[in-house]
Design a protein around this motif. Structure first.
Motif, PDB file in Angstrom:
ATOM      1  N   HIS A  39       0.823  -1.226   0.000  1.00  0.00           N
ATOM      2  CA  HIS A  39       0.000   0.000   0.000  1.00  0.00           C
ATOM      3  C   HIS A  39       0.855   1.273   0.000  1.00  0.00           C
ATOM      4  N   HIS A 108       2.603  -7.026   4.793  1.00  0.00           N
ATOM      5  CA  HIS A 108       1.231  -6.505   4.949  1.00  0.00           C
ATOM      6  C   HIS A 108       0.704  -6.722   6.360  1.00  0.00           C
ATOM      7  N   GLU A 140      -6.251  -7.680  -0.772  1.00  0.00           N
ATOM      8  CA  GLU A 140      -4.964  -7.105  -1.181  1.00  0.00           C
ATOM      9  C   GLU A 140      -4.986  -6.708  -2.658  1.00  0.00           C
TER      10      GLU A 140
END
Ligand SMILES: [Zn+2]
Length: 378
Positions: A39, A108, A140
């Protein structure tokens, strides 16, 4: 959309060929590792009460890289991002491939609607064994919805479609063995050294992993939706523990690869990969039976004749009885791709809730299991 999906299938086939050739290449040393903080920028990832995934994973990624740089002078660390910026998923794989890295580590945090789930899990590219694993990949992969023109970039891949994930994750992972080996070591470190709850090594179709030409994993370091996990993940100490666990797993993996001198040896020295969960195939049916894919578009507690006028315009309508409900399907397709095309057409024509179902000898079975059986027969 239909065309794009076809293109997507062709692309997968092309990849199958390229990667099986690539698998012949042996790996003797580990000199470059890509550390990928998930991200960033406009994509915050999972949200906790007090934190955002993008901030936590960046800290853990930088700390992991620092441990490697400080302790392993012969290894170059490449980051996909070092700051709070948005990086497209395809670009992350590109960075890894262009640098000819030996290992790709994507970091993550998980999130769930329920407060209960907790712990760590490490994923490698492959077909999900249950709905839960699929949900992680869908979440995701949804990052591409923030990318411009994602439909063109990812060949029509729709991150919301479960069927698309099934086709996509059937892509043969030439580096599965090495990726599983590293995953096992990560989870072992989490469990034994940091005392984190171990949810295991799993498989699902992650876009960030699918174009990398090297072993790669995606680590879910904990649940931001869980109070205990979040407290650990936002603390400097917790982040350091997690980073040092990943570092130690990397060190072990590197030593093993280099000591063995060749990758094949790994198979003998590492624990067995995750055993597939027993598949819920009806025991009355035989895996040698006929598999068909149909599109379910309607269910009702009262029976209707197949000659009913509202079915007239649909392709080979059939019905089956399931849990006291009559369920109506259209089509009789030999493969999932054709059934998805039919489903898309039917949705366009107003059957908004249509979805694909699979049968073996007229007994319903999960679509991914049906696809797996067909794969095995090839
Ligand atoms: Zn994430």
């Amino acid at each position: 959309m239909k065309r794009r999906f076809l293109n997507f299938g062709i692309l997968i086939l092309a990849l199958l060929l390229t990667f099986s050739l690539d698998a012949q290449r042996l790996q003797h040393s580990i000199r470059k590792v890509v550390i990928d903080a998930g991200h960033g920028g406009k994509d915050p990832g999972a949200l906790g009460k007090r934190s955002k995934e993008k901030d936590i994973v960046l800290e853990i990624a930088l700390k992991t890289g620092k441990y490697i740089e400080e302790n392993m002078r012969d290894v170059e660390v490449i980051y996909t991002r070092r700051t709070d910026v948005f990086v497209e998923l395809f670009r992350r794989a590109q960075v890894a491939n262009e640098s000819k890295a030996d290992l790709f580590i994507s970091i993550h945090c998980n999130g769930s609607r329920s407060l209960e789930p907790q712990g760590t899990e490490t994923f490698v590219m492959g077909l999900h064994k249950n709905q839960e694993n699929l949900e992680v990949a869908k979440k995701e992969n949804a990052a591409i919805l923030l990318e411009e023109d994602y439909q063109a970039v990812y060949d029509g891949f729709n991150p919301n479609s479960p069927e698309a994930h099934i086709i996509f994750s059937l892509y043969q992972n030439a580096y599965l063995e090495q990726s599983l080996d590293f995953s096992k070591r990560v989870q072992e470190q989490f469990r034994n050294r940091v005392k984190l709850y171990d949810r295991g090594v799993k498989q699902a179709g992650f876009l960030v992993l699918y174009k990398i030409a090297m072993p790669g994993v995606l680590i879910e370091t904990g649940f931001l939706s869980n109070t205990k996990d979040e407290a650990l993940l936002i603390s400097n100490e917790g982040q350091s523990y997690i980073a040092s666990a990943i570092y130690r797993a990397f060190k072990e993996y590197k030593e093993c690869v280099e000591k063995a001198g060749q990758v094949q040896h790994l198979a003998k020295t590492t624990p067995e990969p995750e055993k597939p969960a027993p598949q819920p195939i009806d025991p009355k049916s035989s895996p040698t039976g006929t598999i068909v894919f149909r599109v379910q578009f309607f269910s009702s507690s009262t029976d209707k004749p197949l000659t009913a006028p509202e079915f007239a315009k649909l392709k080979s309508v059939k019905k089956y009885l399931h849990q006291g409900m009559y369920k109506f399907t259209a089509g009789d397709e030999k493969n999932l791709e054709a059934a998805i095309r039919l489903k898309d057409e039917m949705i366009k024509k107003g059957h908004k809730d249509a979805f694909v179902v699979a049968f073996i000898n007229e007994v319903r079975l999960p679509v991914d299991v049906a696809v797996q059986i067909l794969q095995q027969r090839k």
